[in-house]
Design an enzyme around this catalytic site. Structure first.
Site, PDB file in Angstrom:
ATOM      1  N   SER A  77       0.834  -1.197   0.000  1.00  0.00           N
ATOM      2  CA  SER A  77       0.000   0.000   0.000  1.00  0.00           C
ATOM      3  C   SER A  77       0.880   1.263   0.000  1.00  0.00           C
ATOM      4  O   SER A  77       1.529   1.543  -1.000  1.00  0.00           O
ATOM      5  CB  SER A  77      -0.969  -0.049   1.182  1.00  0.00           C
ATOM      6  OG  SER A  77      -1.998   0.900   1.040  1.00  0.00           O
ATOM      7  N   HIS A 101      -4.791  -1.436  -3.963  1.00  0.00           N
ATOM      8  CA  HIS A 101      -6.148  -1.846  -3.545  1.00  0.00           C
ATOM      9  C   HIS A 101      -7.146  -1.606  -4.675  1.00  0.00           C
ATOM     10  O   HIS A 101      -8.260  -1.116  -4.459  1.00  0.00           O
ATOM     11  CB  HIS A 101      -6.561  -1.101  -2.284  1.00  0.00           C
ATOM     12  CG  HIS A 101      -5.575  -1.183  -1.165  1.00  0.00           C
ATOM     13  ND1 HIS A 101      -5.089  -2.386  -0.707  1.00  0.00           N
ATOM     14  CD2 HIS A 101      -4.952  -0.213  -0.433  1.00  0.00           C
ATOM     15  CE1 HIS A 101      -4.217  -2.155   0.277  1.00  0.00           C
ATOM     16  NE2 HIS A 101      -4.110  -0.863   0.438  1.00  0.00           N
TER      17      HIS A 101
END
Length: 242
Positions: free
Chosen positions: A134, A170
């Site tokens: 991330s 994501h």
């Protein structure tokens, strides 16, 4: 033994629930360590959790997962102060760096304040494998969408830029990310942008993407760019399942 050339594994994954611990390392973390080519001793992994404020509870979970995997771990905490005056030695003695997700905007500001950005550049060029999830994926690129500033996603353009691309994470699990990537590429705020679903990763050698990887059977990776007619084109990348 350092990697043969500068290596980055940028991911939207790396963890799973543990059998006897809260988390265990999933295949993407293991692959990052394997890329360092360590043999004859336990691999040394530098864990950097600046993006979540160096939470000691998370550090403990990560340490337990490292113990299960047979890795030695050291935590590069910047709160309340760096662990050593020799951050260069602290990082370069490790085989791989794993950067935790969270606020990429805060991460970048604090790294630059303490000189961690330059230490990581030297480590990368010296063959220490850089990896993360991330925020720990976006940071190596020029920029990409982030929720660092609040629930509404914004684009950042001040990533470390080790990789001359933008990055989306994501991609399948947070519905607003794909439209913002497409809008950013259409407007020119983002350039060539590589994106990962949860459980997928992008392997770069030097500044070239050489492989997309996944630890889940349905995870994908994508390239979003403007075509010759100025339209946004999204291409699914070939992906290898770990």
């Amino acid at each position: 033994m350092p990697a043969e050339q500068p290596t980055i594994l940028a991911t939207s994954g790396g963890y799973r629930a543990g059998d006897r611990t809260r988390i265990e390392f999933a295949p993407l973390v293991h692959h990052a360590v394997e890329l360092a080519g360590v043999s004859g001793r336990a691999p040394r992994i530098c864990h950097v959790a600046t993006a979540i404020g160096d939470q000691r509870s998370w550090n403990a979970d990560f340490t337990e997962a490292a113990d299960v995997a047979g890795y030695q771990v050291r935590h590069l905490n910047l709160f309340p102060m760096p662990p050593t005056a020799d951050l260069r030695g602290f990082v370069l003695e490790c085989d791989a760096v794993w950067v935790q997700g969270g606020s990429v905007a805060n991460l970048l500001a604090l790294w630059r304040l303490h000189g961690v950005d330059e230490v990581l550049r030297e480590a990368w060029q010296s063959g220490v494998v850089l990896a993360g999830v991330s925020a720990g994926s976006i940071c190596w690129h020029k920029g990409g969408p982030t929720d660092s500033f609040g629930p509404e996603l914004r684009l950042i353009d001040n990533g470390l830029g080790f990789l001359p691309f933008d990055n989306g994470v994501h991609y399948d699990s947070e519905a607003r990310r794909r439209p913002l990537v497409h809008a950013g590429v259409a407007s020119g705020e983002l350039g060539r942008t590589y994106c990962t679903d949860d459980g997928a990763g992008l392997l770069y050698r030097g500044t070239e993407l050489v492989e997309a990887l996944a630890e889940r059977k349905n995870s994908g990776a994508y390239l979003v760019e403007r075509d010759a007619d100025g339209r946004v084109a999204e291409t699914a990348l070939d992906i290898r399942r770990l």
